[in-house]
Design an enzyme around this catalytic site. Structure first.
Site, short mmCIF file in Angstrom:
data_model
loop_
_atom_site.label_atom_id
_atom_site.label_comp_id
_atom_site.label_asym_id
_atom_site.label_seq_id
_atom_site.Cartn_x
_atom_site.Cartn_y
_atom_site.Cartn_z
N CYS A 75 -3.71 -8.83 -13.26
CA CYS A 75 -4.46 -10.05 -13.52
C CYS A 75 -5.21 -10.45 -12.27
O CYS A 75 -4.66 -10.48 -11.17
CB CYS A 75 -3.48 -11.13 -13.97
SG CYS A 75 -3.60 -12.69 -13.15
N GLU A 76 -6.51 -10.71 -12.43
CA GLU A 76 -7.32 -10.98 -11.24
C GLU A 76 -7.12 -12.39 -10.69
O GLU A 76 -7.56 -12.70 -9.60
CB GLU A 76 -8.81 -10.71 -11.52
CG GLU A 76 -9.47 -11.69 -12.46
CD GLU A 76 -10.90 -11.29 -12.76
OE1 GLU A 76 -11.25 -10.12 -12.59
OE2 GLU A 76 -11.67 -12.18 -13.17
N HIS A 77 -6.45 -13.24 -11.44
CA HIS A 77 -6.22 -14.60 -10.94
C HIS A 77 -5.02 -14.67 -10.00
O HIS A 77 -4.98 -15.51 -9.12
CB HIS A 77 -6.00 -15.56 -12.11
CG HIS A 77 -7.18 -15.64 -13.02
ND1 HIS A 77 -7.08 -15.73 -14.39
CD2 HIS A 77 -8.50 -15.60 -12.74
CE1 HIS A 77 -8.29 -15.76 -14.91
NE2 HIS A 77 -9.17 -15.67 -13.93
N HIS A 78 -4.02 -13.82 -10.25
CA HIS A 78 -2.79 -13.91 -9.45
C HIS A 78 -2.39 -12.58 -8.81
O HIS A 78 -1.39 -12.52 -8.11
CB HIS A 78 -1.64 -14.40 -10.33
CG HIS A 78 -1.91 -15.70 -11.02
ND1 HIS A 78 -2.38 -15.78 -12.30
CD2 HIS A 78 -1.80 -16.97 -10.56
CE1 HIS A 78 -2.54 -17.06 -12.64
NE2 HIS A 78 -2.21 -17.80 -11.60
N GLN A 118 -7.56 -10.06 -19.52
CA GLN A 118 -7.37 -9.33 -20.77
C GLN A 118 -8.58 -9.47 -21.71
O GLN A 118 -8.98 -8.51 -22.36
CB GLN A 118 -6.10 -9.83 -21.47
CG GLN A 118 -5.77 -9.06 -22.74
CD GLN A 118 -4.48 -9.54 -23.39
OE1 GLN A 118 -3.59 -10.05 -22.70
NE2 GLN A 118 -4.37 -9.38 -24.69
N HIS A 146 2.04 -11.02 -19.65
CA HIS A 146 1.50 -11.31 -18.31
C HIS A 146 2.62 -11.83 -17.42
O HIS A 146 3.20 -12.88 -17.72
CB HIS A 146 0.39 -12.36 -18.41
CG HIS A 146 -0.82 -11.89 -19.15
ND1 HIS A 146 -2.05 -11.75 -18.54
CD2 HIS A 146 -0.99 -11.49 -20.43
CE1 HIS A 146 -2.92 -11.31 -19.43
NE2 HIS A 146 -2.31 -11.14 -20.58
N CYS A 148 2.31 -13.30 -14.71
CA CYS A 148 1.98 -14.62 -14.17
C CYS A 148 2.32 -15.74 -15.15
O CYS A 148 2.46 -16.89 -14.75
CB CYS A 148 0.51 -14.69 -13.74
SG CYS A 148 -0.66 -14.43 -15.05
ZN ZN Z 1 -2.62 -14.41 -13.93
#
Ligand code: ZN
Length: 188
Positions: A75-78, A118, A146, A148
């Protein structure tokens, strides 16, 4: 991929969280993470469309489905993993152009092995197959968990995120969508 920069950055994170970078268990960690990232983000140097450049024309114009293609992404956010399965269906074009099944798995791999979300991964796979095969229709469903969501934040272990993208005939024809969905739900 700049191995040394990743290594230096991970070493800094270890110090920043208040850990001892010289501790036995951590001393090789920056190097290990750098090596691992080279693998986990290897999709960044791949062109997924190339995987579909070698197809063959079989005159087959019925739906082709490959289900349960496993994938692991970040996941590119976390920068935490999300993982699950991809189901792909397509309807070949008038000349019946199809592609080896392993090629579809490689398209998934090329998009999974990079910082991702995703939703985007789902439409990128659909778009690439639609373009690469000039298919009459493409449907992609991804089911994933996920970390995260599971380890932090809303803390909901076991919940799955399901995304879908449809192109061409699958968008136009409810019967094709229904056929695809019933075939991917078959237990076996
Ligand atoms: Zn994430």
């Amino acid at each position: 991929m700049d191995h040394d920069k990743i290594k230096a950055a991970v070493a800094q994170i270890i110090v920043a969280i208040g850990e001892d970078p010289k501790r036995e268990g951590l001393v090789d960690t920056p190097n290990r993470v750098a090596e691992m990232y080279t693998e986990l983000f290897s999709g960044l140097t791949k062109d997924p469309k190339e995987e579909l450049s070698v197809g063959f024309e079989l005159g087959h114009r019925e739906m082709v489905i490959v289900k349960d293609i496993p994938f692991y992404s970040m996941c590119e956010h976390h920068l935490l993993p999300f993982f699950g399965v991809v189901h792909i269906g397509y309807i070949p074009n008038v000349s019946g152009r199809i592609v080896g099944i392993s090629k579809l798995a490689r398209v998934v791999e090329a998009y999974a092995r990079r910082p991702q979300v995703q939703e985007r991964m789902t439409s990128e796979i659909a778009e690439t197959i639609s373009d690469g095969l000039k298919a009459s229709g493409v449907a992609v469903v991804i089911q994933a968990e996920h970390l995260c969501m599971m380890m932090r934040g809303i803390n909901k272990p076991g919940s799955k995120v399901i995304t879908s993208a449809v192109r061409g005939d699958f968008r136009k024809r409810a019967a094709s969508r229904a056929e695809f969905l019933s075939l991917i739900q078959n237990k076996s």
